[in-house]
Write a protein that holds these residues in place. Structure first.
Motif: not given
Length: 421
Positions: A150-151, A115
């Protein structure tokens, strides 16, 4: 035992009788999906990784023979996916059989999801301002790298690094082909750091031959701005010569825009020009000229003359058109502190200047022809009616404050050192 059982199932499927509506699998398409928020780039990489496996397993098979053992195929694809897609677990595998078979695989991260992503983009071997210029050539790179990780699963950083390296390489090669990049992915506590170092390759600019001159105003008035731009031009050091060549006009326009905004340039109503010569020893030549006036001060030290060998002259000119100048000159010889005053007219045509002046108190006519051969070499021919003397001089400008001139005169040849103020 699992592999033996799977092979047996595949063999059994091959031996089953072929139905009338059977179809041969001619192509296989794999689509990996994530129930969470893994980026499209990483999902495409997963799909490509599983594409080869699915093709080897299904291509050229009869759909009627595959259908009875569909679950074994999906289970096998899931097991391979669990091994290949490190950091992800297989949630579901779906087969849509047909001539063009579709394989849909749903995955989810093992544990922690990334994150917090920080991109540390550095440019090695160049000045700080130059690094900012180069970074502007890659405006979306940092955001793209952040979006890739991201993620995604924190345990997938090893093979995800390969995706990042390819992305950086493609972007750098497209926008900065004279550079290469090294990429590393580091996990710091709960933050993932993408370290990108872009470095130059090939011949590099080692030194700068810089000068700033003006024939319109005394160069002493330009000392401050000259020093500042000497530092600016040093920012070219460390850049690849090929980059400087490819961006020559852009770099010239950038310097020109900065010069045009300088208070000194506006105050004296000067017109700047910039010429950049790329090379290992690159040249930057700046000229600041005016279309309104021409002012210069020169001091002369003559070697080979017994009298009047220390003198000086000041020139004050006003352009009445682009080519026509009216001017006054004041001269002094230090032997007897003799002063002379002249008024005249000059015609400028390209690199050639022809002028006439009337000099007092001697009451003589002076005719002068000047030709700029190169930016540093100048030819002068001058006739003084009072003494019936003709001079032909060849001048070389050592730098903006010092020149050397050899003068051939029908009176006596001599060598002159010229101080250009």
């Amino acid at each position: 035992m699992k592999i033996v059982r799977i092979l047996a199932v595949v063999l059994l499927a091959c031996l089953l009788p072929r139905a009338a509506n059977a179809a041969i699998i001619e192509s296989v398409s794999v689509n990996v999906l994530d129930r969470d928020s893994t980026s499209k780039v990483l999902l495409e990489r997963m799909s490509a990784s599983m594409q080869t496996v699915a093709e080897q397993l299904l291509l050229d098979k009869d759909t009627e023979k595959v259908e009875p053992v569909r679950s074994e195929y999906t289970r096998l694809l899931g097991e391979v996916g669990d091994r290949v897609l490190n950091g992800y677990q297989m949630e579901q595998v779906m087969l849509q059989l047909g001539t063009q078979t579709q394989v849909t695989m749903v995955v989810s991260p093992w544990n922690e999801v990334i994150n917090d992503v920080f991109v540390d983009l550095q440019f090695s071997g160049v000045e700080e301002n130059t690094a900012a210029l180069l970074q502007s050539k890659l405006p979306e790179l940092q955001k793209q790298l952040e979006d890739v990780l991201q993620g995604s699963s924190a345990d997938a950083s090893d093979w995800a690094g390969g995706v990042l390296r390819r992305l950086v390489r493609e972007k750098v090669e497209a926008e900065l082909p004279e550079f290469r990049a090294a990429v590393d992915v580091v996990r710091e506590d709960r933050r993932t750091v993408i370290q990108v170092v872009v470095y130059p390759v090939g011949q590099l600019v080692q030194s700068i031959d810089y000068e700033m001159v003006s024939q319109s105003i005394p160069n002493l008035l330009l000392l401050n701005i000259k020093q500042r731009y000497a530092q600016k031009t040093q920012e070219l050091r460390g850049l690849p010569v090929m980059y400087v060549s490819r961006h020559k006009e852009e770099l010239e326009r950038s310097l020109l825009a900065e010069l045009s905004a300088e208070p000194e340039v506006k105050r004296h109503n000067l017109r700047p020009s910039v010429v950049l010569t790329p090379g290992v020893n690159s040249g930057v030549r700046i000229r600041l000229e005016s279309d309104e006036y021409k002012i210069w001060f020169e001091g002369y030290g003559d070697i080979g003359r017994n009298e009047n060998n220390i003198s000086g002259r000041a020139h004050f000119g006003k352009y009445i058109s682009k080519r026509d100048e009216i001017f006054g000159e004041v001269g002094v010889t230090l032997d007897d502190v003799d002063w002379d005053f002249s008024a005249g007219y000059a015609l400028h045509h390209g690199k050639t200047t022809v002028s006439y002046m009337r000099r007092s108190p001697l009451g003589e006519n002076v005719y002068r022809l000047e030709q700029d051969i190169t930016p540093k070499w100048r030819l002068r021919a001058e006739y003084f009616s009072g003494s019936d003397t003709t001079e032909i001089g060849v001048r070389y400008r050592i730098h903006e404050f010092l020149s050397a001139e050899y003068v051939y005169s029908n009176d006596k040849p001599y060598f002159r050192i010229v101080g250009n103020l």
